[in-house]
Motif scaffolding. Structure first.
Motif, PDB file in Angstrom:
ATOM      1  N   GLN A  27       0.835  -1.204   0.000  1.00  0.00           N
ATOM      2  CA  GLN A  27       0.000   0.000   0.000  1.00  0.00           C
ATOM      3  C   GLN A  27       0.870   1.254   0.000  1.00  0.00           C
ATOM      4  OE1 GLN A  27      -3.434   0.170  -0.210  1.00  0.00           O
ATOM      5  NE2 GLN A  27      -3.201  -2.008  -0.625  1.00  0.00           N
ATOM      6  N   ILE A  28       1.887   1.268   0.848  1.00  0.00           N
ATOM      7  CA  ILE A  28       2.779   2.426   0.947  1.00  0.00           C
ATOM      8  C   ILE A  28       3.462   2.689  -0.397  1.00  0.00           C
ATOM      9  CG2 ILE A  28       4.940   3.236   1.983  1.00  0.00           C
ATOM     10  CD1 ILE A  28       3.996   1.730   4.572  1.00  0.00           C
ATOM     11  N   CYS A  29       3.998   1.647  -1.008  1.00  0.00           N
ATOM     12  CA  CYS A  29       4.683   1.810  -2.297  1.00  0.00           C
ATOM     13  C   CYS A  29       3.716   2.248  -3.395  1.00  0.00           C
ATOM     14  CB  CYS A  29       5.405   0.524  -2.684  1.00  0.00           C
ATOM     15  SG  CYS A  29       6.847   0.170  -1.651  1.00  0.00           S
ATOM     16  N   ALA A  30       2.483   1.773  -3.351  1.00  0.00           N
ATOM     17  CA  ALA A  30       1.482   2.185  -4.342  1.00  0.00           C
ATOM     18  C   ALA A  30       1.171   3.675  -4.206  1.00  0.00           C
ATOM     19  CB  ALA A  30       0.212   1.351  -4.186  1.00  0.00           C
ATOM     20  N   ILE A  31       1.125   4.174  -2.984  1.00  0.00           N
ATOM     21  CA  ILE A  31       0.873   5.599  -2.764  1.00  0.00           C
ATOM     22  C   ILE A  31       2.082   6.413  -3.229  1.00  0.00           C
ATOM     23  CG2 ILE A  31       0.500   7.389  -1.025  1.00  0.00           C
ATOM     24  CD1 ILE A  31      -0.888   5.068   0.647  1.00  0.00           C
ATOM     25  N   LEU A  32       3.264   6.000  -2.815  1.00  0.00           N
ATOM     26  CA  LEU A  32       4.471   6.760  -3.158  1.00  0.00           C
ATOM     27  C   LEU A  32       4.760   6.765  -4.656  1.00  0.00           C
ATOM     28  CD1 LEU A  32       6.838   5.746  -0.212  1.00  0.00           C
ATOM     29  CD2 LEU A  32       5.628   7.920  -0.540  1.00  0.00           C
ATOM     30  N   ALA A  33       4.241   5.791  -5.396  1.00  0.00           N
ATOM     31  CA  ALA A  33       4.453   5.725  -6.846  1.00  0.00           C
ATOM     32  C   ALA A  33       3.489   6.616  -7.622  1.00  0.00           C
ATOM     33  CB  ALA A  33       4.322   4.278  -7.324  1.00  0.00           C
ATOM     34  N   GLN A  34       2.489   7.171  -6.944  1.00  0.00           N
ATOM     35  CA  GLN A  34       1.512   8.025  -7.614  1.00  0.00           C
ATOM     36  C   GLN A  34       2.161   9.337  -8.044  1.00  0.00           C
ATOM     37  OE1 GLN A  34      -1.887   7.335  -8.294  1.00  0.00           O
ATOM     38  NE2 GLN A  34      -1.022   5.330  -7.816  1.00  0.00           N
ATOM     39  N   PRO A  35       1.586   9.981  -9.072  1.00  0.00           N
ATOM     40  CA  PRO A  35       2.105  11.293  -9.460  1.00  0.00           C
ATOM     41  C   PRO A  35       1.782  12.306  -8.353  1.00  0.00           C
ATOM     42  CG  PRO A  35       0.098  10.794 -10.672  1.00  0.00           C
ATOM     43  CD  PRO A  35       0.460   9.553  -9.897  1.00  0.00           C
ATOM     44  N   GLY A  36       2.448  13.387  -8.385  1.00  0.00           N
ATOM     45  CA  GLY A  36       2.238  14.443  -7.395  1.00  0.00           C
ATOM     46  C   GLY A  36       3.497  14.627  -6.575  1.00  0.00           C
ATOM     47  N   VAL A  37       4.045  15.829  -6.613  1.00  0.00           N
ATOM     48  CA  VAL A  37       5.284  16.126  -5.901  1.00  0.00           C
ATOM     49  C   VAL A  37       4.972  17.205  -4.866  1.00  0.00           C
ATOM     50  CG1 VAL A  37       7.676  16.873  -6.136  1.00  0.00           C
ATOM     51  CG2 VAL A  37       6.596  15.564  -7.976  1.00  0.00           C
ATOM     52  N   PRO A  38       4.948  16.823  -3.581  1.00  0.00           N
ATOM     53  CA  PRO A  38       4.622  17.816  -2.556  1.00  0.00           C
ATOM     54  C   PRO A  38       5.658  18.941  -2.517  1.00  0.00           C
ATOM     55  CG  PRO A  38       5.241  15.713  -1.538  1.00  0.00           C
ATOM     56  CD  PRO A  38       5.217  15.507  -3.014  1.00  0.00           C
ATOM     57  N   GLY A  39       5.143  20.159  -2.403  1.00  0.00           N
ATOM     58  CA  GLY A  39       6.007  21.325  -2.369  1.00  0.00           C
ATOM     59  C   GLY A  39       6.282  21.911  -3.728  1.00  0.00           C
ATOM     60  N   ILE A  40       5.880  21.204  -4.784  1.00  0.00           N
ATOM     61  CA  ILE A  40       6.106  21.678  -6.157  1.00  0.00           C
ATOM     62  C   ILE A  40       4.788  21.755  -6.927  1.00  0.00           C
ATOM     63  CG2 ILE A  40       7.199  21.154  -8.375  1.00  0.00           C
ATOM     64  CD1 ILE A  40       9.527  19.968  -6.805  1.00  0.00           C
ATOM     65  N   ASP A  41       4.011  20.676  -6.906  1.00  0.00           N
ATOM     66  CA  ASP A  41       2.791  20.597  -7.721  1.00  0.00           C
ATOM     67  C   ASP A  41       1.599  21.294  -7.078  1.00  0.00           C
ATOM     68  OD1 ASP A  41       4.120  19.128  -9.635  1.00  0.00           O
ATOM     69  OD2 ASP A  41       3.370  17.197  -8.945  1.00  0.00           O
ATOM     70  N   ARG A  42       0.812  21.922  -7.969  1.00  0.00           N
ATOM     71  CA  ARG A  42      -0.515  22.434  -7.608  1.00  0.00           C
ATOM     72  C   ARG A  42      -1.481  21.754  -8.553  1.00  0.00           C
ATOM     73  NH1 ARG A  42       2.279  27.683  -7.065  1.00  0.00           N
ATOM     74  NH2 ARG A  42       2.177  28.232  -4.878  1.00  0.00           N
ATOM     75  N   ILE A  43      -2.239  20.810  -8.003  1.00  0.00           N
ATOM     76  CA  ILE A  43      -3.165  20.018  -8.812  1.00  0.00           C
ATOM     77  C   ILE A  43      -4.499  19.968  -8.078  1.00  0.00           C
ATOM     78  CG2 ILE A  43      -3.645  17.720  -9.780  1.00  0.00           C
ATOM     79  CD1 ILE A  43      -0.563  17.241  -9.658  1.00  0.00           C
ATOM     80  N   GLY A 100       8.765  19.066   0.605  1.00  0.00           N
ATOM     81  CA  GLY A 100       9.011  20.224  -0.238  1.00  0.00           C
ATOM     82  C   GLY A 100      10.471  20.381  -0.583  1.00  0.00           C
ATOM     83  N   LEU A 101      10.749  21.513  -1.186  1.00  0.00           N
ATOM     84  CA  LEU A 101      12.105  21.822  -1.616  1.00  0.00           C
ATOM     85  C   LEU A 101      12.926  22.356  -0.448  1.00  0.00           C
ATOM     86  CD1 LEU A 101      11.360  23.633  -4.992  1.00  0.00           C
ATOM     87  CD2 LEU A 101      12.236  21.319  -4.663  1.00  0.00           C
ATOM     88  N   ARG A 102      14.194  21.967  -0.427  1.00  0.00           N
ATOM     89  CA  ARG A 102      15.144  22.467   0.562  1.00  0.00           C
ATOM     90  C   ARG A 102      16.361  23.019  -0.166  1.00  0.00           C
ATOM     91  NH1 ARG A 102      14.620  20.998   5.882  1.00  0.00           N
ATOM     92  NH2 ARG A 102      12.896  19.611   6.318  1.00  0.00           N
ATOM     93  N   THR A 112       1.455  19.485   0.272  1.00  0.00           N
ATOM     94  CA  THR A 112       0.767  18.239   0.592  1.00  0.00           C
ATOM     95  C   THR A 112       0.066  17.735  -0.655  1.00  0.00           C
ATOM     96  OG1 THR A 112       0.354  19.058   2.831  1.00  0.00           O
ATOM     97  CG2 THR A 112      -0.955  17.169   2.104  1.00  0.00           C
ATOM     98  N   CYS A 113       0.196  16.438  -0.921  1.00  0.00           N
ATOM     99  CA  CYS A 113      -0.569  15.787  -1.988  1.00  0.00           C
ATOM    100  C   CYS A 113      -1.483  14.769  -1.340  1.00  0.00           C
ATOM    101  CB  CYS A 113       0.361  15.096  -2.994  1.00  0.00           C
ATOM    102  SG  CYS A 113       1.354  16.248  -3.974  1.00  0.00           S
ATOM    103  N   PHE A 114      -2.730  14.725  -1.794  1.00  0.00           N
ATOM    104  CA  PHE A 114      -3.755  13.858  -1.210  1.00  0.00           C
ATOM    105  C   PHE A 114      -4.132  12.731  -2.169  1.00  0.00           C
ATOM    106  CE2 PHE A 114      -4.280  18.054   0.617  1.00  0.00           C
ATOM    107  CZ  PHE A 114      -4.334  17.768   1.969  1.00  0.00           C
ATOM    108  N   TYR A 115      -4.395  11.565  -1.598  1.00  0.00           N
ATOM    109  CA  TYR A 115      -4.728  10.375  -2.379  1.00  0.00           C
ATOM    110  C   TYR A 115      -5.932   9.682  -1.761  1.00  0.00           C
ATOM    111  CZ  TYR A 115       0.083  11.345  -3.607  1.00  0.00           C
ATOM    112  OH  TYR A 115       1.228  11.983  -3.990  1.00  0.00           O
ATOM    113  N   VAL A 116      -6.678   8.969  -2.595  1.00  0.00           N
ATOM    114  CA  VAL A 116      -7.803   8.178  -2.124  1.00  0.00           C
ATOM    115  C   VAL A 116      -7.651   6.768  -2.684  1.00  0.00           C
ATOM    116  CG1 VAL A 116      -9.339   8.794  -4.056  1.00  0.00           C
ATOM    117  CG2 VAL A 116     -10.314   8.101  -1.851  1.00  0.00           C
TER     118      VAL A 116
END
Length: 133
Positions: A27-43, A100-102, A112-116
């Motif tokens: 489950q964790i790997c499936a979430i982390l493989a999703q598109p969306g980059v926290p701190g960069i993307d606005r979707i 985010g970016l450092r 933050t990126c949200f998933y369901v």
């Protein structure tokens, strides 16, 4: 030497159970493989998901990379994740990645990126930028 063995064996046994189980790891790997980059993307409309964010922060399990102790658990070994992800929050059918970016160790952006979870997979709902330093 015997003293070293007596101290090492319990430590190894304790740490061997620190990673997620197989089902949880999937489950964790499936979430982390999703598109969306926290701190960069606005979707999408990330602001509309504030109640989900509050629930995840209050009741969700918190995961991070590497060996973790305390409240933050290790997310184990996943082949793919966005380079800015620092934390994963997971509760039932919702999840969020945060990070985010450092630059030189200082936080420059945080998002933050949200998933369901649907019947067959995890799906990206939205990403928002929480603020900049």
């Amino acid at each position: 030497m015997r003293r070293l063995v007596l101290l090492t064996v319990p430590a190894v046994l304790a740490l061997s159970g620190c990673g997620p189980g197989q089902a949880e790891q999937a489950q964790i790997c499936a979430i982390l493989a999703q598109p969306g980059v926290p701190g960069i993307d606005r979707i999408g409309d990330g602001a509309a998901l504030a109640p989900v964010d509050r629930q995840l922060q209050a009741k969700g399990r918190i995961y991070g990379p590497g060996l973790r102790l305390g409240q933050i658990r290790s997310w184990g070994s996943c082949p793919k994740h966005a380079p800015t992800v620092e934390l994963l929050l997971l509760d039932g059918n919702h999840a969020a990645t945060k990070g985010g970016l450092r630059a030189n160790g200082a936080q420059k952006t945080f998002g933050t990126c949200f998933y369901v979870r649907t019947e067959t997979r995890w799906r990206l709902l939205a990403c928002r930028i929480n603020g900049a330093s």
